[in-house]
Design a protein around this motif. Structure first.
Motif, mmCIF file in Angstrom:
data_model
loop_
_atom_site.group_PDB
_atom_site.id
_atom_site.type_symbol
_atom_site.label_atom_id
_atom_site.label_comp_id
_atom_site.label_asym_id
_atom_site.label_seq_id
_atom_site.Cartn_x
_atom_site.Cartn_y
_atom_site.Cartn_z
ATOM 1 N N ILE A 1 1.011 -1.097 -0.044
ATOM 2 C CA ILE A 1 0.066 -0.147 0.091
ATOM 3 C C ILE A 1 0.974 1.363 0.038
ATOM 4 O O ILE A 1 1.850 1.304 0.939
ATOM 5 C CB ILE A 1 -0.917 -0.172 1.385
ATOM 6 N N LYS B 1 4.531 -1.257 -9.713
ATOM 7 C CA LYS B 1 3.711 -2.106 -10.518
ATOM 8 C C LYS B 1 4.655 -2.362 -11.827
ATOM 9 O O LYS B 1 4.190 -3.552 -12.187
ATOM 10 C CB LYS B 1 2.572 -1.198 -10.729
ATOM 11 N N ASN C 1 0.172 -6.750 -5.999
ATOM 12 C CA ASN C 1 -0.799 -5.886 -5.863
ATOM 13 C C ASN C 1 -0.294 -4.756 -5.284
ATOM 14 O O ASN C 1 0.197 -4.674 -4.109
ATOM 15 C CB ASN C 1 -1.978 -6.627 -4.891
ATOM 16 N N THR D 1 -1.632 -0.819 -4.057
ATOM 17 C CA THR D 1 -2.676 0.042 -3.804
ATOM 18 C C THR D 1 -2.296 1.360 -3.459
ATOM 19 O O THR D 1 -1.398 1.368 -2.640
ATOM 20 C CB THR D 1 -3.588 -0.529 -2.789
ATOM 21 N N VAL E 1 -3.321 4.793 -1.946
ATOM 22 C CA VAL E 1 -4.585 5.362 -1.261
ATOM 23 C C VAL E 1 -4.113 6.932 -0.875
ATOM 24 O O VAL E 1 -3.231 7.280 -0.525
ATOM 25 C CB VAL E 1 -4.830 4.544 0.375
ATOM 26 N N ARG F 1 -4.208 3.963 -12.903
ATOM 27 C CA ARG F 1 -5.093 2.708 -13.193
ATOM 28 C C ARG F 1 -4.846 1.856 -14.456
ATOM 29 O O ARG F 1 -4.680 0.645 -14.244
ATOM 30 C CB ARG F 1 -6.557 3.297 -13.251
ATOM 31 N N GLU G 1 -4.152 -0.280 -8.101
ATOM 32 C CA GLU G 1 -5.618 -0.042 -7.687
ATOM 33 C C GLU G 1 -5.635 1.353 -6.764
ATOM 34 O O GLU G 1 -4.865 1.427 -6.005
ATOM 35 C CB GLU G 1 -6.053 -1.149 -6.685
ATOM 36 N N LEU H 1 -7.394 4.068 -4.196
ATOM 37 C CA LEU H 1 -8.533 4.476 -3.421
ATOM 38 C C LEU H 1 -8.473 5.764 -2.780
ATOM 39 O O LEU H 1 -7.760 6.286 -2.269
ATOM 40 C CB LEU H 1 -8.475 3.526 -2.233
ATOM 41 N N VAL I 1 -7.739 -2.662 4.938
ATOM 42 C CA VAL I 1 -7.008 -3.456 3.815
ATOM 43 C C VAL I 1 -5.665 -4.260 4.454
ATOM 44 O O VAL I 1 -4.945 -3.621 5.224
ATOM 45 C CB VAL I 1 -6.669 -2.757 2.657
ATOM 46 N N THR J 1 -2.306 -5.771 3.953
ATOM 47 C CA THR J 1 -0.917 -5.602 3.218
ATOM 48 C C THR J 1 0.254 -6.140 3.782
ATOM 49 O O THR J 1 0.584 -6.686 5.105
ATOM 50 C CB THR J 1 -0.718 -4.070 3.015
#
Ligand SMILES: Cc1cc2nc3c(=O)[nH]c(=O)nc-3n(C[C@H](O)[C@H](O)[C@H](O)COP(=O)(O)OP(=O)(O)OC[C@H]3O[C@@H](n4cnc5c(N)ncnc54)[C@H](O)[C@@H]3O)c2cc1C
Length: 452
Positions: free
Chosen positions: A177, A193, A200, A202, A204, A229, A234, A236, A278, A280
């Motif tokens: 995250i 990424k 994964n 993310t 935020v 994206r 991902e 948030l 979440v 992580t």
């Protein structure tokens, strides 16, 4: 060709900071004092006929042992190969290897503008070192936290610091995250990424838009979100972190959905103020409230946030308690000026700092101020002045980039090529500052000769 009398002492320059603004100041200054046009100028410089060459001695002080391409940090923290390219020790920068340039690794602690003297805490000994100067150029930038920037001061330590971070974010069966949807968070999430699509990632952000604290048009912020994206990150939005709780490590026999190998990797639960949670493996805090690294300057030189108050010619603004303001110049992020802080702006300011110091030296020389040199009429300094910097940004988001300025917003792979190529702009900056160019015969230090 006549000769200047030996009485002409070299001007002593103290440059604080060996990054974009400090390096640009030093190299453009060397060009000018060697009778050439500054390397960043688009026009030939009209030299004074009597003082085509001016003797100078430059001392560069930096806390780090070399130049760190700061823009590359998001990639350096996910790729060891890239990390080793992005920090170049001072002694390995060909353009600076000259007899009249010396490097001191240390931290400038105090400056006495009246005495034109600085106290430096040397890195190796921590002993105070007193350095006097005729001109000081400050390019000390902003202080930023880890992992926005590395905290190591030596290249070899930096490589270990990067390696440790790379291990943490790539050995992440429960994902990573990234907290903070500013430019750095976006770049960090996207780089991870792209390099490790299997993880994964993310991002935020507490607000409803990325880049929310930047004065940029909505189109630019929306485009940044779309590109992020597209990389598979991902996102948030409207998620403010309340707390991060470390969970008991899973037993070695447990495997996770993302990995077939058993893992004892630490796990965290990130809890948001809206109740969402979440799980992580790693949390990257990409939130930085950077502060100018200017504590060594007298308080009278600084605004309430610590930025150095400069005039458009970059010399310090006169103020009670400040002396010799026309011998103290500040370039780059440490200076109070308009616009989003950028390396292009820092290099531009470094160029102007060199130009304006050169003009000031001519003024002094033609007035007989540095030794007893008779001038052919006093030179009237003509300074380069900074104009208003509008908010401009170039943001690398994986394989594409978005750029935004007064002419609008553009994005795509072509924008990535133009702004960053494939190394987050390392080679572009290296070439622009001509760091690989060695001092050729003709631009060696002045032989105290003037074309009179
Ligand atoms: C992660 C990240 C990504 C970025 N991406 C971009 C981008 O894509 N495009 C862009 O244009 N800009 C980008 N920026 C901003 C850009 O890096 C800065 O605008 C630029 O570094 C400013 O250059 P500078 O020379 O003024 O200061 P800095 O680069 O901060 O350098 C300051 C130097 O001074 C030294 N120093 C500080 N205090 C002292 C002291 N007391 N004594 C001795 N030495 C000292 C430091 O060690 C450092 O080497 C990014 C910044 C970060 C953090």
């Amino acid at each position: 060709m006549g000769s200047l009398p030996d009485a002409v002492a070299p001007f002593k320059f103290l440059i604080v900071g060996c990054s974009y603004s400090g390096l640009s100041s030093a190299l453009n200054l060397l060009d000018l004092c060697n009778g050439q046009s500054p390397r960043m100028s688009h026009e030939p410089y009209k030299h004074h006929p009597q003082f085509k060459r001016i003797p100078i001695e430059i001392t560069i002080v930096d806390e780090r042992d070399g130049f760190l391409h700061l823009i590359g940090c998001p990639m350096a923290f996910v790729s060891s190969d890239y990390a080793s390219k992005t920090w170049v020790r001072f002694q390995d920068i060909p353009a600076l290897q000259r007899p009249n340039v010396r490097f001191v690794q240390g931290s400038v602690d105090k400056v006495d503008t009246a005495a034109k003297a600085a106290t430096v805490l040397a890195h190796a000994t921590k002993e105070p070192l007193e350095l006097s100067y005729d001109f000081m150029i400050v390019g000390s930038g902003l202080r930023r936290v880890f992992p926005v920037v590395p905290q190591s001061l030596l290249r070899k330590q930096f490589l270990l610091e990067a390696e440790e971070h790379i291990h943490a974010v790539t050995n992440a069966p429960d994902g990573v995250i990234v907290v903070g949807g500013g430019a750095v968070g976006i770049e960090m999430a996207a780089e991870l990424k792209v390099i490790r699509p299997d993880i994964n990632v993310t991002l935020v952000h507490s607000r409803d838009q990325l880049l929310s604290s930047e004065g940029l048009p909505d189109e630019c912020k929306t485009r940044a979100l779309e590109l992020l994206r597209e990389t598979g990150v991902e996102v948030l939005l409207g998620h403010r972190v309340a707390e991060t709780v470390k969970l008991p490590s899973p037993s070695p026999s447990t495997s996770t959905p993302c990995s077939s190998t058993p893992s004892t990797r630490a796990r965290y639960e990130v809890r948001f103020t809206n109740g969402h949670k979440v799980l992580t493996s790693e949390v990257i805090m990409a939130i930085s409230r950077p502060k100018p690294s200017t504590g060594f300057l007298p308080a009278a030189a600084l605004d309430e946030e610590g930025y150095a108050r400069i005039r458009p010619n970059l010399f310090l603004e006169p103020a009670d308690g400040l002396h010799n303001v026309d011998r103290h110049i500040v370039a780059g992020d440490a200076a109070r000026w308009s616009g989003i802080k950028r390396c292009g702006g820092a290099m531009h300011m470094g160029h102007f700092a060199a130009y304006n110091c050169h003009q000031r030296m001519l003024e002094i020389l033609t007035a007989g101020g540095q030794g007893e040199v008779p001038g052919e009429g006093r030179h009237e300094a003509k300074f380069q002045e900074l104009s208003f910097f509008p908010n401009v940004i170039g943001l690398a988001v994986g394989k594409k980039a978005v750029a935004c300025g007064p002419d609008g917003t553009i994005s795509g792979e072509d924008v990535m090529q133009a702004y960053f190529r494939d190394d987050l702009g390392f080679q572009i900056c290296w070439n622009y500052m001509q760091l690989g160019k060695t001092a050729a015969e003709e631009d060696m230090p002045p032989t105290i000769e003037a074309s009179a």
